[in-house]
Scaffold this active site. Structure first.
Site, PDB file in Angstrom:
ATOM      1  N   HIS A   1       0.813  -1.218   0.000  1.00 20.00           N
ATOM      2  CA  HIS A   1       0.000   0.000   0.000  1.00 20.00           C
ATOM      3  C   HIS A   1       0.847   1.268   0.000  1.00 20.00           C
ATOM      4  O   HIS A   1       0.342   2.351  -0.301  1.00 20.00           O
ATOM      5  CB  HIS A   1      -0.985   0.000   1.184  1.00 20.00           C
TER       6      HIS A   1
ATOM      7  N   ASP B   1       0.012  -7.649   1.255  1.00 13.44           N
ATOM      8  CA  ASP B   1       0.451  -6.261   1.429  1.00 13.44           C
ATOM      9  C   ASP B   1       1.973  -6.158   1.500  1.00 13.44           C
ATOM     10  O   ASP B   1       2.520  -5.406   2.302  1.00 13.44           O
ATOM     11  CB  ASP B   1      -0.180  -5.632   2.678  1.00 13.44           C
TER      12      ASP B   1
ATOM     13  N   GLY C   1       3.398   6.141   8.422  1.00  8.80           N
ATOM     14  CA  GLY C   1       4.791   6.339   8.021  1.00  8.80           C
ATOM     15  C   GLY C   1       5.678   5.197   8.463  1.00  8.80           C
ATOM     16  O   GLY C   1       6.740   4.969   7.898  1.00  8.80           O
TER      17      GLY C   1
ATOM     18  N   SER D   1       4.694   2.168   8.156  1.00  7.08           N
ATOM     19  CA  SER D   1       4.359   1.051   7.276  1.00  7.08           C
ATOM     20  C   SER D   1       5.559   0.630   6.448  1.00  7.08           C
ATOM     21  O   SER D   1       6.191   1.458   5.789  1.00  7.08           O
ATOM     22  CB  SER D   1       3.209   1.436   6.348  1.00  7.08           C
TER      23      SER D   1
ATOM     24  N   THR E   1       2.888  -3.161   9.459  1.00  5.52           N
ATOM     25  CA  THR E   1       1.968  -2.935   8.349  1.00  5.52           C
ATOM     26  C   THR E   1       0.677  -2.244   8.702  1.00  5.52           C
ATOM     27  O   THR E   1       0.071  -1.590   7.865  1.00  5.52           O
ATOM     28  CB  THR E   1       1.648  -4.278   7.656  1.00  5.52           C
ATOM     29  N   ALA E   2       0.190  -2.370   9.935  1.00  4.10           N
ATOM     30  CA  ALA E   2      -1.133  -1.816  10.243  1.00  4.10           C
ATOM     31  C   ALA E   2      -1.244  -1.524  11.727  1.00  4.10           C
ATOM     32  O   ALA E   2      -0.493  -2.065  12.545  1.00  4.10           O
ATOM     33  CB  ALA E   2      -2.234  -2.798   9.822  1.00  4.10           C
ATOM     34  N   ILE E   3      -2.196  -0.650  12.060  1.00  3.41           N
ATOM     35  CA  ILE E   3      -2.499  -0.363  13.454  1.00  3.41           C
ATOM     36  C   ILE E   3      -3.999  -0.388  13.649  1.00  3.41           C
ATOM     37  O   ILE E   3      -4.774  -0.208  12.702  1.00  3.41           O
ATOM     38  CB  ILE E   3      -1.946   1.012  13.916  1.00  3.41           C
TER      39      ILE E   3
END
Length: 473
Positions: A115, A145, A219, A221, A237-239
């Site tokens: 992404h 991802d 940022g 990521s 990768t994600a939160i």
């Protein structure tokens, strides 16, 4: 005011100082104790960060977006200016995204999140020493991802991070997250592994995230999650957040999946993952009771693709897959993850329960076949699906679309604006099941069933719902 002797005051002061000191766990007794020396008080992650940080980079991507004017479809402006009007002309704007990446090979191979670079027309990688390089995409995989980039180092070897076996990581292990949150510059945060094997959405990808409370923000990521040995544990990768910032629930893609992705990409054939050839469901308490199992665990096999890897291994519908290579699998996502971390051509060991008996099966892993060929076709003519592009589903095509790899039939992949199919509100992802109560086997049979006539009854499946409507033209 109470009076204290000098001796009492000194004792109280010493007690306060000792209470403020960090508590250290004794490796010998397993109990906590106060630091025994100045060196223990000065323990720091700095040496680890100094060694690992140069392998974490900033990734900047730019893409051109076309934005339609709000007046583009207004009949008044079209009447006077037509399609050449400045009101109707689409505008272009530059969209930028910022993320992080990790150098995983000294020759300039970098891993980041898909992404971060998706749709980019230009990708720039900035090293920790502020040098910048244009990067090209070797392969990208929206399902996991992950994206693999490469920069031209002109023969220079760069600092890189080695992969750690992420299966070794346990809840409570210390980790560091390194990235570029909010574009403020390279930042290091510390925390623990809060959970492993997390699935954060119910799709068909190989999900098994590492959860951490190390602060991860926009940022970060594509940045590194490090173990205390300085090796790469995962890619942040994600939160989970209600505000957009870190609240202590972050997720990283495990290093084992990242490693297999890089290996597949560097082989030069894109990102291909092994195919299991069967689907299944989580064993619930009710299912476990019906099968006479002591506790609910494993994946109950549903459909087995004839001639696929699972079928050749001897797996049957109704079997329960308990573990793969000695690692428990308690839901379909975990099963897919275990298979995805293996390389094509590998053999995996399955622990299977069949009618109360334990079996050990060996499954040879291969990539998903595209059988039948997708045969993408734009439908036209005087019929209700005119303007829809359709294709045959196969294990490979279904996997590419993020569907169950055993899904069969004809799927809508695109709808032309203003077409008959668009006016009937068909959607991409719809699976055409029947025309006039006759089964649709493939694109060719669909074209035959649509040919001629003036009235059609279309039956399709959208997500998990079956819809039917009649059209007269």
């Amino acid at each position: 005011m109470a009076q204290f002797s000098l001796c009492t005051v000194l004792k109280l002061a010493l007690a306060a100082v000792l209470a403020a000191l960090p508590v250290v766990a004794s490796a010998q007794t397993g109990q906590t104790r106060l630091p025994a020396s100045r060196a223990e008080i000065q323990l720091s992650f700095a040496p680890l960060v100094q060694r690992a940080a140069p392998a974490v980079v900033n990734v900047y991507s730019r893409r051109v977006e076309r934005v339609a004017s709000p007046f583009a479809d207004d009949p008044f402006f079209r009447r006077f200016f037509g399609n050449q009007s400045p009101f109707g002309m689409p505008r272009e704007r530059i969209a930028q995204s910022l993320g992080s990446g990790v150098i995983v090979e000294a020759e300039g191979v970098i891993v980041t999140n898909n992404h971060v670079i998706e749709g980019a027309t230009e990708i720039v990688v900035a090293l920790s020493d502020r040098r910048e390089f244009e990067a090209r995409v070797i392969a990208a995989d929206p399902r996991s991802d992950l994206a693999v980039l490469r920069i031209d180092t002109r023969g220079e070897t760069l600092p890189y991070l080695e992969f750690r076996d992420s299966d070794e990581m346990q809840v409570g292990d210390l980790v560091l997250a390194i990235g570029n949150p909010f574009g403020v510059g390279q930042t290091v945060t510390q925390g623990i592994i809060s959970a492993v094997g997390r699935a954060i959405s119910d799709d068909m990808t190989a999900q098994s995230f590492i959860q951490t409370d190390a602060a991860i923000n926009p940022g970060n990521s594509g940045g590194a999650l490090l173990g205390m040995d300085g090796k790469l544990v995962g890619i942040n990768t994600a939160i989970f957040s209600r505000s957009g910032g870190s609240i202590g629930i972050g997720f990283a893609i495990p290093a084992n999946l990242v490693s297999s992705t890089v290996a597949s990409a560097m082989a030069g054939k894109g990102i291909k993952r092994p195919w299991f050839g069967a689907n299944g469901e989580t064993v619930t308490s009710e299912i476990a009771q019906g099968l006479g199992m002591a506790r609910p665990n494993g994946v109950l096999v549903g459909e087995v693709w004839r001639g696929g890897p699972a079928d050749r291994a001897g797996l049957k519908a109704g079997d329960v897959v308990l573990s793969i290579d000695g690692r428990e699998v308690n839901d379909p996502q975990a099963l897919r993850f275990r298979i995805a971390t293996r390389k094509l051509g590998d053999t995996a060991a399955l622990d299977v329960l069949r009618r109360g008996q334990r079996l050990n099966l060996k499954i040879a892993l291969q990539d998903a076949p595209e059988t039948p060929p997708r045969s993408l076709t734009l439908l036209s003519g005087n019929q209700p699906l005119a303007g829809a592009t359709v294709g045959n589903l196969s294990p490979a095509f279904a996997d590419e679309l993020g569907l169950d790899m055993l899904e069969r039939g004809v799927i809508v992949t695109e709808i032309a604006p203003g077409s008959t199919a668009a006016r009937l509100r068909l959607r991409t992802g719809d699976i055409i099941m029947k025309i006039n109560d006759r089964e649709v086997d493939d694109v060719k049979s669909l074209q035959g069933l649509l040919r001629g006539g003036s009235q059609w009854t279309v039956t399709l499946r959208r997500n998990k719902q079956v819809l039917s409507f009649t059209v007269r033209i």
